[in-house]
Design a protein around this motif. Structure first.
Motif, PDB file in Angstrom:
ATOM      1  N   LEU A 339      53.850-107.935 -78.759  1.00 38.59           N
ATOM      2  CA  LEU A 339      53.463-109.443 -77.726  1.00 38.59           C
ATOM      3  C   LEU A 339      53.577-110.447 -79.143  1.00 38.59           C
ATOM      4  CD1 LEU A 339      51.706-107.793 -74.930  1.00 38.59           C
ATOM      5  CD2 LEU A 339      53.919-109.029 -75.125  1.00 38.59           C
ATOM      6  N   VAL A 340      52.808-110.492 -80.703  1.00 40.02           N
ATOM      7  CA  VAL A 340      51.793-111.282 -81.467  1.00 40.02           C
ATOM      8  C   VAL A 340      53.165-112.414 -81.658  1.00 40.02           C
ATOM      9  CG1 VAL A 340      51.269-112.269 -83.253  1.00 40.02           C
ATOM     10  CG2 VAL A 340      50.226-110.444 -82.228  1.00 40.02           C
ATOM     11  N   ASP A 341      54.276-111.888 -81.980  1.00 35.56           N
ATOM     12  CA  ASP A 341      55.803-112.767 -82.683  1.00 35.56           C
ATOM     13  C   ASP A 341      56.842-112.506 -81.612  1.00 35.56           C
ATOM     14  OD1 ASP A 341      56.656-110.200 -83.599  1.00 35.56           O
ATOM     15  OD2 ASP A 341      57.272-110.566 -85.851  1.00 35.56           O
ATOM     16  N   SER A 342      56.188-111.563 -80.594  1.00 36.19           N
ATOM     17  CA  SER A 342      57.384-111.285 -79.953  1.00 36.19           C
ATOM     18  C   SER A 342      58.694-110.936 -80.038  1.00 36.19           C
ATOM     19  CB  SER A 342      57.452-112.997 -78.671  1.00 36.19           C
ATOM     20  OG  SER A 342      57.775-112.723 -77.437  1.00 36.19           O
ATOM     21  N   SER A 343      58.214-109.357 -81.134  1.00 37.97           N
ATOM     22  CA  SER A 343      59.870-109.051 -81.450  1.00 37.97           C
ATOM     23  C   SER A 343      59.719-107.211 -80.948  1.00 37.97           C
ATOM     24  CB  SER A 343      59.605-108.571 -82.978  1.00 37.97           C
ATOM     25  OG  SER A 343      58.276-107.871 -83.078  1.00 37.97           O
ATOM     26  N   ILE A 344      60.743-106.778 -80.685  1.00 34.15           N
ATOM     27  CA  ILE A 344      60.397-105.223 -80.145  1.00 34.15           C
ATOM     28  C   ILE A 344      61.635-104.669 -80.448  1.00 34.15           C
ATOM     29  CG2 ILE A 344      62.908-106.157 -78.646  1.00 34.15           C
ATOM     30  CD1 ILE A 344      61.253-103.898 -76.746  1.00 34.15           C
ATOM     31  N   SER A 345      60.311-103.268 -81.537  1.00 35.44           N
ATOM     32  CA  SER A 345      61.853-102.646 -82.261  1.00 35.44           C
ATOM     33  C   SER A 345      61.892-100.874 -81.037  1.00 35.44           C
ATOM     34  CB  SER A 345      60.357-102.183 -83.478  1.00 35.44           C
ATOM     35  OG  SER A 345      59.734-103.168 -83.741  1.00 35.44           O
TER      36      SER A 345
END
Ligand SMILES: C[S@@+](CC[C@H](N)C(=O)[O-])C[C@H]1O[C@@H](n2cnc3c(N)ncnc32)[C@H](O)[C@@H]1O
Length: 384
Positions: A339-345
């Motif tokens: 949720l910090v850089d809004s990325s999903i792995s």
């Protein structure tokens, strides 16, 4: 020099055309609007999805902290872009303290199934057994579970999308948060790699070796490559420039592209044909142009749907024998949202499903070696 293509109509961009044909342009004179090549001007990098929430940026907001230790948390650790720890989502997937690992996808579906059953049962218990509504309720329940199971069994993409959506909780916030995050990131290698700048050399080294497998007679040519989510051009500089005559860079952040052009790429900047300041979800690369399209640590910033759509466009943008190379963090199971850089792995299987949906095939894949164990596994996939 090839003429640059016209941009898609509704995208925000820096029209960075014709760098090698003598046209003046935004990045060299520090302006991004009012450029001289007559293409779409106007705003360049404002949030493309609009501020639908309050400020969600920065490492100080609520859900971004919690159990996530190390480089992806805390207000003092700086950008959390690029490589990330396994625990980046706030849901540690491997527990050193011996506690249970996060459930795998199948278990998660069972849990969802259980949650539905419990809910139905509650309604069941509160109804009169002899009423019409009770029978109707049961008929509906039966159909509902039959459909649910059918979707799980028969339609893999459908069963994956809800998982991602559950984490993303709204596309607009997802993209807006990333935009706000990168606005504050310095245009530097540290900015691109967060707290892991020391892995850059080993990353670039293995990327060069992976790339070399697809270049040469009977394989991809060396005319032109596109670096997607290029940032300041770290990959362009270390991997692509030594191989390709011309490059194009695409990134949603203007200040990264400016820095690439004015400083970071040095004289090689003359070989950049176009800088596209686009969000990839709004970008259509020109058709039949690229021998290689490189996407590193940016697929994680697109929703499943937008990633599949963009990959399909990339396929059309390849020249004969061209490849898309996707390099990214892959969760050890399920999907991990940062949720910090809004990325999903995503787990490799999830990524494969998206790739398949885009009409591409994985022709080779390789795990990045030599990264610290704390970093989530990084894989390189060659697609065509
Ligand atoms: C972690 S950095 C990686 C940069 C570069 N690929 C590298 O490996 O050094 C992620 C980059 O993706 C860009 N980015 C994030 N979301 C994007 C989007 N939706 N469209 C285009 N670029 C995006 C950011 O601006 C940033 O430059």
């Amino acid at each position: 020099m090839e003429a640059s293509v016209d941009p898609p109509p509704d995208s925000a961009l820096i029209p960075m055309k014709g760098l090698t044909n003598g046209l003046t342009h935004g990045l060299t004179n520090g302006t991004t609007n009012g450029t001289t090549n007559g293409t779409t001007n106007g705003t360049t990098t404002g949030p493309t999805t609009g501020p639908t929430t309050g400020p969600t940026t920065g490492p100080t907001t609520g859900p971004t902290t919690g159990p996530t230790t190390g480089p992806t948390t805390g207000p003092t650790t700086g950008p959390t872009t690029g490589p990330t720890t396994g625990a980046a989502s706030g849901q540690p997937e491997e527990h050193d303290d011996g506690s249970a690992p996060a459930p795998n996808l199948q278990t998660q579906y069972k849990m969802i199934h259980q949650a539905f059953s419990d809910k139905w049962k509650q309604t069941d218990d509160s109804m009169c057994r002899h009423s019409m509504s009770f029978h109707l309720h049961h008929a509906l329940q039966k159909d509902f579970f039959a459909s649910f199971l059918y979707l799980l069994e028969k339609t893999p993409v459908v069963k994956l999308f809800p998982v991602t959506c559950e984490y993303i909780k709204g596309e607009k916030q997802f993209y807006y948060r990333a935009q706000k995050f990168y606005e504050d990131v310095e245009p530097s290698e540290e900015g691109m790699l967060g707290d892991f700048v020391e892995i850059s050399d080993v990353d670039l080294d293995q990327s060069r070796r992976f790339l070399s497998r697809f270049i040469g007679p009977g394989k991809a040519g060396t005319s032109c490559a596109l670096d997607c989510g290029s940032g300041i051009g770290r990959v362009s500089k270390g991997v692509l420039f030594p191989v390709f005559e011309r490059l194009e860079l695409a990134d949603m952040m203007e200040h990264f592209l400016l820095h690439a052009h004015e400083e970071y790429l040095g004289d090689d900047a003359d070989r950049v044909e176009t800088y596209y300041c686009y969000s990839l979800q709004e970008f259509t690369p020109p058709k039949n142009k690229y021998d290689v399209i490189w996407m590193q640590w940016v697929a994680c910033h697109l929703t499943d749907h937008d990633l599949a759509t963009f990959l399909a466009k990339c396929k059309r943008a390849l020249r004969p024998n061209g490849v898309v190379i996707l390099k990214d963090n892959m969760a050890r199971n399920g999907c991990k949202m940062d949720l910090v850089d809004s990325s999903i792995s995503r787990h490799l299987d999830v990524m494969r499903t998206i790739i398949h949906k885009a009409g591409l095939e994985v022709v080779a894949l390789e795990k990045q070696e030599g990264f610290p164990d704390v970093i989530m596994p990084v894989w390189m996939l060659a697609l065509r």
